[in-house]
Structure formats: structure tokens, C-alpha cells
Design an enzyme around this catalytic site. Structure first.
Site, PDB file in Angstrom:
ATOM      1  N   ARG A  53       0.866  -1.178   0.000  1.00  0.00           N
ATOM      2  CA  ARG A  53       0.000   0.000   0.000  1.00  0.00           C
ATOM      3  C   ARG A  53       0.905   1.232   0.000  1.00  0.00           C
ATOM      4  O   ARG A  53       2.128   1.116   0.037  1.00  0.00           O
ATOM      5  CB  ARG A  53      -1.023  -0.003   1.151  1.00  0.00           C
ATOM      6  CG  ARG A  53      -0.712  -0.815   2.353  1.00  0.00           C
ATOM      7  CD  ARG A  53       0.445  -0.304   3.136  1.00  0.00           C
ATOM      8  NE  ARG A  53       0.264   1.088   3.457  1.00  0.00           N
ATOM      9  CZ  ARG A  53       1.218   1.926   3.711  1.00  0.00           C
ATOM     10  NH1 ARG A  53       2.480   1.528   3.698  1.00  0.00           N
ATOM     11  NH2 ARG A  53       0.974   3.176   3.999  1.00  0.00           N
ATOM     12  N   GLY A  54       0.292   2.401  -0.072  1.00  0.00           N
ATOM     13  CA  GLY A  54       1.092   3.622  -0.244  1.00  0.00           C
ATOM     14  C   GLY A  54       1.120   3.941  -1.729  1.00  0.00           C
ATOM     15  O   GLY A  54       1.414   3.065  -2.555  1.00  0.00           O
ATOM     16  N   ALA A  55       0.803   5.202  -2.053  1.00  0.00           N
ATOM     17  CA  ALA A  55       0.577   5.553  -3.463  1.00  0.00           C
ATOM     18  C   ALA A  55       1.726   5.153  -4.403  1.00  0.00           C
ATOM     19  O   ALA A  55       1.493   4.462  -5.411  1.00  0.00           O
ATOM     20  CB  ALA A  55       0.279   7.049  -3.559  1.00  0.00           C
ATOM     21  N   ARG A  90      -7.765   0.250  -6.425  1.00  0.00           N
ATOM     22  CA  ARG A  90      -7.723   1.334  -5.430  1.00  0.00           C
ATOM     23  C   ARG A  90      -7.929   2.664  -6.149  1.00  0.00           C
ATOM     24  O   ARG A  90      -7.050   3.118  -6.888  1.00  0.00           O
ATOM     25  CB  ARG A  90      -6.390   1.307  -4.656  1.00  0.00           C
ATOM     26  CG  ARG A  90      -6.225   0.009  -3.878  1.00  0.00           C
ATOM     27  CD  ARG A  90      -5.482   0.138  -2.602  1.00  0.00           C
ATOM     28  NE  ARG A  90      -6.044   1.046  -1.640  1.00  0.00           N
ATOM     29  CZ  ARG A  90      -5.373   1.509  -0.590  1.00  0.00           C
ATOM     30  NH1 ARG A  90      -4.112   1.129  -0.403  1.00  0.00           N
ATOM     31  NH2 ARG A  90      -5.938   2.331   0.259  1.00  0.00           N
ATOM     32  N   GLN A 203      -1.719   2.194  10.112  1.00  0.00           N
ATOM     33  CA  GLN A 203      -0.433   2.180   9.396  1.00  0.00           C
ATOM     34  C   GLN A 203       0.673   2.874  10.196  1.00  0.00           C
ATOM     35  O   GLN A 203       1.842   2.551  10.050  1.00  0.00           O
ATOM     36  CB  GLN A 203      -0.572   2.866   8.029  1.00  0.00           C
ATOM     37  CG  GLN A 203      -1.369   2.086   6.999  1.00  0.00           C
ATOM     38  CD  GLN A 203      -2.817   2.511   6.975  1.00  0.00           C
ATOM     39  OE1 GLN A 203      -3.370   2.926   7.991  1.00  0.00           O
ATOM     40  NE2 GLN A 203      -3.459   2.408   5.826  1.00  0.00           N
ATOM     41  N   ASP A 244      -1.810  10.857  -1.453  1.00  0.00           N
ATOM     42  CA  ASP A 244      -2.183   9.852  -2.462  1.00  0.00           C
ATOM     43  C   ASP A 244      -2.601  10.483  -3.777  1.00  0.00           C
ATOM     44  O   ASP A 244      -2.586   9.836  -4.816  1.00  0.00           O
ATOM     45  CB  ASP A 244      -3.299   8.965  -1.916  1.00  0.00           C
ATOM     46  CG  ASP A 244      -2.778   8.172  -0.739  1.00  0.00           C
ATOM     47  OD1 ASP A 244      -2.720   8.739   0.369  1.00  0.00           O
ATOM     48  OD2 ASP A 244      -2.364   7.022  -0.943  1.00  0.00           O
TER      49      ASP A 244
HETATM   50  O1  MRU Z   1      -4.336   3.253   2.367  1.00  0.00           O
HETATM   51  P1  MRU Z   1      -2.851   3.378   2.241  1.00  0.00           P
HETATM   52  O2  MRU Z   1      -2.091   2.729   3.348  1.00  0.00           O
HETATM   53  O3  MRU Z   1      -2.360   2.964   0.866  1.00  0.00           O
HETATM   54  O4  MRU Z   1      -2.607   4.930   2.362  1.00  0.00           O
HETATM   55  C1  MRU Z   1      -1.301   5.434   2.337  1.00  0.00           C
HETATM   56  C2  MRU Z   1      -1.224   6.863   2.646  1.00  0.00           C
HETATM   57  O5  MRU Z   1      -2.181   7.543   2.863  1.00  0.00           O
HETATM   58  C3  MRU Z   1       0.131   7.443   2.598  1.00  0.00           C
HETATM   59  O6  MRU Z   1       0.237   8.486   3.512  1.00  0.00           O
HETATM   60  C4  MRU Z   1       0.334   7.950   1.201  1.00  0.00           C
HETATM   61  O7  MRU Z   1       0.255   6.947   0.250  1.00  0.00           O
HETATM   62  C5  MRU Z   1       1.543   8.721   1.121  1.00  0.00           C
HETATM   63  S1  MRU Z   1       2.684   8.173  -0.025  1.00  0.00           S
HETATM   64  C6  MRU Z   1       4.110   7.686   0.586  1.00  0.00           C
END
Ligand code: MRU
Length: 366
Positions: A53-55, A90, A203, A244
Site C-alpha cells: 500500500r502507499g501511493a 484502489r 499504518q 495519495d
Molecule cells: O491506504 P494506504 O495505506 O495505501 O494509504 C497510504 C497513505 O495515505 C500514505 O500516507 C500515502 O500513500 C503517502 S505516499 C508515501
């Protein structure tokens, strides 16, 4: 970044097995588990069910999904199907769409026989590009931390609050919000990180706290509702989060709860910065609240919580009455007016159309 005493990335192509490998983030911090993603269904589950996960990492994973699928079926139909299925996994993180567009544009004109190798080469480039962008975000973000440190007693750390996990686990390496922190530590600047637990999936508690501990960085876990209090007490010098999707006008969409931190920071005159690679900017949008699709996730994320039991086993427990109705928006939008600045791979700019235009003239259109 380091786990134990070994360097890892969050995703990589293993030359020996010829497979794509990831750290399965569902089990952290209690179990460090590496899995191979060997077919398209595994990639869909990995992104949709948040093994990764994470953009930025979602985008990199989607790029490798194309490679694996092209080795099995390099047809045009398979290319289009892979695009559509992955796009639906997503909806908020725009890096996914960016990587899918990039891969399809590269692969579609090629003869089928050339697609697998071209996909692998490009997926690797996307990963390298992400690592370099995040490294540069750290270089630029470090200047902010240095400025604050220069005004403090030399023995006092710079206190930084972050929300969710925008660390190396959310990218290929370095992280976005954490990259300036890692760079500061490399230069022996004292930092202390306030880590929001980040309900519902925690997270912050599960990933950011684990990451920081692995790098021996001073930190404290706080409940999501505590940030405003610490700001009022003068305990926070700086807030840095990830994002994101950021609009071409500087509105920032990030993990649910980010907006409330930005409001509290604004009320307490605390700088609120957002760190992002330019692949997270959606140049087609100008109004984040009206235009960014907010992912609505399963209510089970709210009604249940994972944790370690006294005997060391990991289990899920329910925290509310049976059948409690739930709303679970995964992200919120922080309007540009609450964002002090954007830390990008090209430098720091105002969260505005003008600010972004100065750093990225090639993307900014009237
Ligand atoms: O739902 P997630 O865990 O994918 O969300 C991640 C976030 O909101 C992060 O803060 C975001 O992707 C920042 S990028 C490093």
C-alpha cells in the site's frame, strides 16, 4: 532501508527465482514476511487487500503486474483487461493510474513477443525513478528541518508529527514524508517523531513505528486524537505527511484524519508540509474536495482490529457491538490553504497552481 542489518526495498525483481517479491505488509510489525507475486490475481489481491500500500508502491506494483501478465498472455486483450482490473483495485492513489497509463502506452505499439521484456525493463525503471524522487524529496525536505534546528537549543531535537505511513514501505525506498527525516539523521541532526496511530488500519502504529525503530530513530506513538494537544503544548515543530493524490491547484488528498491535523497545525501556527513525487500530482484536477474519488473501504476495518495477544499470536478482535453500522472513507482532502508547502523531487513550492507551475512548467496548462 534497513531491516535487521540487511538492506531491503518494498518490491524487487529477484534475479535468481525470476519472480517479483514484496514485503507482505499485512503482518507487520509482528511478522516480517516476503511473498512472490507470480500471476495477475496475486497482484490484484496484493494491491486491493493491501499486502502492499502507499501511493508510489501501488504504482510500482502495478507496473510489475503488467510484466508478469505479459509473460503469460501478451495479447492486446490481456493488456486492456489488466489495465481495467488493476485500475479498479484502489481508486484514490493516482500513482496507480499514472503507472497503468505509462505501461499501456509503452506496450500497446510493440509486437507481442517484445512485450514481456519491455515491461520488465520499464517496471524496473519506474522503481528506480521512485527511489531517486524520494531521495531528492529528502534532500529538499532536509533544508526545512535544518532551519528549525538552527533556531533550537543544540541538544533539543526537531519534533515532527506524521500521519499514516509515508515511509519506505509506502514507496520503493526512502519514503516521502520520512525521507527528510532519514536525511536529517544521516547528518546527525536530532529528530523526534510523533507517530499518529492512524485508525482504522493503523499504518502509523504498525508500519511507521516499526520502520523508525528499525532505523533507530527516536519516536513516540500517539493516538490520532492527541496531535492537537501536543501542538498546543508546543511539542511539535513541524508536520510532514504524504499524499495519495494532489491536485494541480495544491489540494492534498491523504489518509483519513490528515485534514484534522492540518486544521490543528493551522490553528497553532505550525508548518504543515506534504511530501510527494510528481507522479502523485493529478494535473487534470483543480478542486480536490469536489473531484478526487475517495475510496470507501470495508466496514470490518473499523469494527475489528488486529493485534498481538499475550501468547505472541496475532489475532483480530471486534471492538463494537455486533452488527454496528459503519462508514469507512479511507482518505480526506486538505485544502491547499492549510498546506504550508509541497516538498517534491524538484524542490519545495507553495501549495498552489502558481507554485506547482514554477517547479513543473511542462505539466501546468491554463
Ligand atoms: O491506504 P494506504 O495505506 O495505501 O494509504 C497510504 C497513505 O495515505 C500514505 O500516507 C500515502 O500513500 C503517502 S505516499 C508515501
Amino acid at each position: 532501508m534497513i531491516v535487521g542489518n540487511q538492506h531491503y526495498r518494498s518490491i524487487w525483481f529477484d534475479e535468481q527465482s525470476q519472480h517479483v517479491k514484496i514485503i507482505d505488509q499485512r503482518w507487520l510489525p509482528h511478522r516480517f514476511s516476503i511473498v512472490e507475486l507470480t500471476n495477475r490475481d496475486a497482484f490484484i489481491a496484493a494491491i486491493g487487500d493491501m499486502w502492499v500500500r502507499g501511493a508510489p508502491l501501488i504504482g510500482a506494483t502495478a507496473a510489475y503486474a503488467f510484466y508478469v501478465q505479459m509473460t503469460k498472455d501478451p495479447s492486446h486483450q490481456s493488456l486492456d483487461q489488466t489495465y481495467d482490473i488493476l485500475l479498479a483495485t484502489r481508486p484514490t492513489a493516482v500513482n496507480l493510474q499514472w503507472a497503468l497509463n505509462d505501461m499501456r502506452a509503452l506496450l500497446a505499439p510493440l509486437p507481442e513477443g517484445e512485450r514481456p521484456e519491455a515491461a520488465l525493463t520499464r517496471a524496473r525503471q519506474i522503481c528506480e525513478q521512485d527511489v531517486e524522487c524520494n531521495r531528492m524529496i529528502g534532500v529538499h525536505g532536509l533544508t526545512l528541518i535544518k532551519k528549525i534546528a538552527a533556531h533550537k537549543n543544540p541538544f533539543e531535537p526537531v519534533n515532527i508529527l506524521t500521519h499514516c505511513n509515508a515511509g519506505w514501505l509506502a514507496t520503493v525506498d526512502w519514503g516521502t514524508a520520512t525521507s527528510p527525516i532519514y536525511h536529517a539523521v544521516q547528518e546527525d541532526i536530532g529528530v523526534h517523531i510523533y507517530v499518529d496511530e492512524t485508525r482504522p488500519r493503523n499504518q502509523g502504529a504498525q508500519l511507521t513505528a516499526w520502520e523508525l525503530a528499525q532505523q533507530n530513530i527516536s519516536h513516540q506513538l500517539i493516538v490520532d486524537n492527541a496531535g492537537g494537544h501536543f501542538m498546543q503544548q508546543g511539542d511539535i515543530d513541524l508536520v510532514i505527511t504524504g499524499t495519495d493524490r494532489t491536485t494541480g491547484s495544491g489540494d492534498v488528498c491523504n489518509k483519513i484524519g490528515t485534514y484534522l491535523k492540518a486544521l490543528a497545525a493551522h490553528d497553532n501556527n505550525i508548518p504543515f508540509y506534504v511530501a510527494l513525487p510528481s507522479t502523485t500530482i493529478d494535473w487534470s484536477l483543480s478542486d480536490g474536495i469536489a473531484q478526487i474519488p475517495i475510496e470507501q473501504r470495508d466496514g470490518l476495518e473499523v469494527t475489528k482490529i488486529w493485534g498481538k495477544l499475550g501468547d505472541g499470536s496475532v489475532a483480530q478482535v471486534q471492538i463494537c457491538p455486533d452488527n454496528t453500522p459503519v462508514a469507512n472513507p479511507a482518505f480526506d482532502v486538505t485544502p491547499a490553504r492549510l498546506v504550508t508547502g509541497l516538498i517534491t523531487e524538484r524542490g519545495i513550492c507553495d501549495a498552489s497552481k502558481q507554485g506547482l507551475r514554477e517547479l513543473f512548467p511542462e505539466f501546468s496548462h491554463d
